[in-house]
Structures are given as C-alpha cells and as structure tokens.
Scaffold this motif. Structure first.
Motif, PDB file in Angstrom:
ATOM      1  N   VAL A  85       0.771  -1.081  -0.056  1.00  0.00           N
ATOM      2  CA  VAL A  85       0.070   0.026   0.062  1.00  0.00           C
ATOM      3  C   VAL A  85       0.856   1.252   0.045  1.00  0.00           C
ATOM      4  N   SER A  86       2.096   1.285   0.661  1.00  0.00           N
ATOM      5  CA  SER A  86       2.825   2.307   0.771  1.00  0.00           C
ATOM      6  C   SER A  86       3.607   2.561  -0.636  1.00  0.00           C
ATOM      7  N   LEU A  87       3.747   1.540  -1.189  1.00  0.00           N
ATOM      8  CA  LEU A  87       4.384   1.748  -2.648  1.00  0.00           C
ATOM      9  C   LEU A  87       3.473   2.320  -3.463  1.00  0.00           C
ATOM     10  N   PHE A  88       2.428   1.674  -3.520  1.00  0.00           N
ATOM     11  CA  PHE A  88       1.061   2.208  -4.373  1.00  0.00           C
ATOM     12  C   PHE A  88       0.935   3.542  -4.092  1.00  0.00           C
ATOM     13  N   VAL A  89       0.680   4.085  -2.900  1.00  0.00           N
ATOM     14  CA  VAL A  89       0.326   5.527  -2.348  1.00  0.00           C
ATOM     15  C   VAL A  89       1.353   6.250  -2.464  1.00  0.00           C
ATOM     16  N   PHE A  90       2.611   5.893  -2.084  1.00  0.00           N
ATOM     17  CA  PHE A  90       3.842   7.271  -1.964  1.00  0.00           C
ATOM     18  C   PHE A  90       4.699   7.043  -3.174  1.00  0.00           C
ATOM     19  N   TYR A  91       4.473   5.962  -3.949  1.00  0.00           N
ATOM     20  CA  TYR A  91       5.581   5.811  -5.165  1.00  0.00           C
ATOM     21  C   TYR A  91       4.677   5.758  -6.617  1.00  0.00           C
ATOM     22  N   PHE A  92       3.869   5.029  -6.654  1.00  0.00           N
ATOM     23  CA  PHE A  92       3.181   4.710  -7.913  1.00  0.00           C
ATOM     24  C   PHE A  92       2.279   6.147  -8.245  1.00  0.00           C
ATOM     25  N   THR A  93       1.463   6.242  -7.176  1.00  0.00           N
ATOM     26  CA  THR A  93       0.589   7.444  -7.443  1.00  0.00           C
ATOM     27  C   THR A  93       1.062   8.884  -7.710  1.00  0.00           C
ATOM     28  N   PRO A  94       2.149   9.134  -6.840  1.00  0.00           N
ATOM     29  CA  PRO A  94       2.599  10.504  -7.153  1.00  0.00           C
ATOM     30  C   PRO A  94       3.537  10.499  -8.611  1.00  0.00           C
ATOM     31  N   PHE A  95       4.154   9.402  -8.895  1.00  0.00           N
ATOM     32  CA  PHE A  95       4.577   9.357 -10.316  1.00  0.00           C
ATOM     33  C   PHE A  95       3.521   9.643 -11.379  1.00  0.00           C
ATOM     34  N   ILE A  96       2.532   8.879 -10.997  1.00  0.00           N
ATOM     35  CA  ILE A  96       1.415   9.166 -12.408  1.00  0.00           C
ATOM     36  C   ILE A  96       0.912  10.458 -12.136  1.00  0.00           C
ATOM     37  N   LEU A  97       0.516  11.174 -10.802  1.00  0.00           N
ATOM     38  CA  LEU A  97       0.018  12.282 -10.830  1.00  0.00           C
ATOM     39  C   LEU A  97       1.025  13.437 -11.380  1.00  0.00           C
ATOM     40  N   LEU A 125       1.354  14.307 -23.369  1.00  0.00           N
ATOM     41  CA  LEU A 125       2.656  13.870 -23.918  1.00  0.00           C
ATOM     42  C   LEU A 125       3.515  12.888 -23.017  1.00  0.00           C
ATOM     43  N   ALA A 126       3.440  13.209 -21.623  1.00  0.00           N
ATOM     44  CA  ALA A 126       4.312  12.601 -20.714  1.00  0.00           C
ATOM     45  C   ALA A 126       3.643  11.417 -20.069  1.00  0.00           C
ATOM     46  N   THR A 127       2.387  11.117 -20.608  1.00  0.00           N
ATOM     47  CA  THR A 127       1.709   9.832 -20.307  1.00  0.00           C
ATOM     48  C   THR A 127       1.800   8.767 -21.485  1.00  0.00           C
ATOM     49  N   GLN A 128       2.343   9.287 -22.573  1.00  0.00           N
ATOM     50  CA  GLN A 128       2.446   8.377 -23.638  1.00  0.00           C
ATOM     51  C   GLN A 128       3.981   7.874 -24.188  1.00  0.00           C
ATOM     52  N   ASN A 129       4.733   7.378 -23.051  1.00  0.00           N
ATOM     53  CA  ASN A 129       5.829   6.749 -23.274  1.00  0.00           C
ATOM     54  C   ASN A 129       6.065   5.660 -22.431  1.00  0.00           C
ATOM     55  N   LYS A 130       7.032   4.961 -22.713  1.00  0.00           N
ATOM     56  CA  LYS A 130       7.413   3.476 -22.220  1.00  0.00           C
ATOM     57  C   LYS A 130       7.648   3.577 -20.856  1.00  0.00           C
ATOM     58  N   GLN A 131       8.315   4.552 -20.238  1.00  0.00           N
ATOM     59  CA  GLN A 131       8.398   4.667 -18.577  1.00  0.00           C
ATOM     60  C   GLN A 131       6.910   4.763 -17.951  1.00  0.00           C
ATOM     61  N   PHE A 132       6.064   5.550 -18.342  1.00  0.00           N
ATOM     62  CA  PHE A 132       4.929   5.725 -17.921  1.00  0.00           C
ATOM     63  C   PHE A 132       4.195   4.564 -17.914  1.00  0.00           C
ATOM     64  N   ALA A 133       3.819   3.928 -19.260  1.00  0.00           N
ATOM     65  CA  ALA A 133       3.570   2.707 -19.313  1.00  0.00           C
ATOM     66  C   ALA A 133       3.923   1.545 -18.546  1.00  0.00           C
ATOM     67  N   GLN A 134       5.117   1.561 -18.093  1.00  0.00           N
ATOM     68  CA  GLN A 134       5.576   0.457 -17.314  1.00  0.00           C
ATOM     69  C   GLN A 134       5.404   0.653 -15.957  1.00  0.00           C
ATOM     70  N   MET A 135       5.464   2.132 -15.526  1.00  0.00           N
ATOM     71  CA  MET A 135       5.092   2.286 -14.236  1.00  0.00           C
ATOM     72  C   MET A 135       3.285   2.169 -13.978  1.00  0.00           C
ATOM     73  N   HIS A 136       2.595   2.432 -14.980  1.00  0.00           N
ATOM     74  CA  HIS A 136       1.182   2.234 -14.789  1.00  0.00           C
ATOM     75  C   HIS A 136       0.890   0.694 -14.773  1.00  0.00           C
TER      76      HIS A 136
END
Length: 147
Positions: A89-101, A109-120
C-alpha cells in the motif's frame, strides 16, 4: 476489533474490485456501456487517477490499523501478511500514485511513453498483489488466533 478489521478489509476488497471491474471499463470505454460520453484516453486516465487517489486515502490508514492489530495480537503469520499489505500500500500510495500524478501534470504527452506505461502496469500489479494479500489476511482473521 477483529470483526471491525475483517469488515474494513472486506469492504476494501469490494471497493478495489468494483473500481477495477466496473468503474475503469466504464470510464475508459463508456460507449460500450451505452453512455454517450466522449473522453480521450488522457481524460479517462485523469478520472481514474482521482478515484485511486481517494482509494489511497482509505487504503493507507486501514493497512496501518491491520498492521497494528496483528502486532498487538502477536500473531506472526498475520503480522507478516499485514506487513506485506502495508508495504505494498505504501508503494502504491507514495511511489506509483505520485509518479502518475506528476506525469499527468506535465500533460498528455508525458503519459505516452514507455516509462509511464511500465509504471502504470507496475501500479496495477501492485494493487492486484494488495488484493491477493488482503484475501489471505481475511482467511487468517477468520481462522482465529495463531501464534
């Protein structure tokens, strides 16, 4: 207290599954469900992110309550499972969610790259793992005390 935690985790699982099975497809493919709404993939993603931000506000405190309960009960197996849940949950809330936000704040455009797709994708797997371990936690809670 055990019944309250059992209820909270059960409710979370229901909310998480509903978000993934019903809300996400409806937001991303509204026409498929007879809704006359036209959203871009980016706009749909913004809506889903808002939902998962709110979910994070619910997930994190309940994960901590479950962890605290297992600690007080001195149930090593339940403690291990609740620790895994709290960590995920900490990983989801404090790592993945902030990256996506942050990516969304930079624009479409920033959501249309390989890094974003992988993190998602990783964030989706993280949430699936959370649900899996929540189920295990429910089973352990239902079985009763085990030291």
């Amino acid at each position: 207290m055990k019944k309250i935690i059992f209820f909270l985790i059960s409710a979370l699982i229901g909310i998480e599954l509903f978000a993934g099975i019903v809300i996400a497809p409806t937001i991303f493919f509204p026409q498929k469900y007879g809704l006359n709404i036209s959203l871009t993939l980016f706009e749909s993603g913004l809506l889903m992110t808002r939902i998962f931000v709110i979910l994070g506000y619910i997930l994190f405190p309940i994960a901590l309550i479950g962890l605290f309960y297992a600690l007080v009960q001195k149930n090593k197996i339940l403690l291990a499972v609740m620790f895994i849940i709290a960590s995920l949950v900490s990983l989801f809330v404090f790592y993945f969610t902030p990256f996506i936000l942050e990516s969304q704040a930079l624009g479409e455009l920033a959501t249309q790259n390989k890094q974003f797709a992988q993190m998602h994708t990783y964030s989706q797997w993280c949430l699936k793992a959370i649900i899996f371990f929540q189920f295990i936690g429910l089973i352990l809670l239902a079985q009763g005390p085990r030291k």
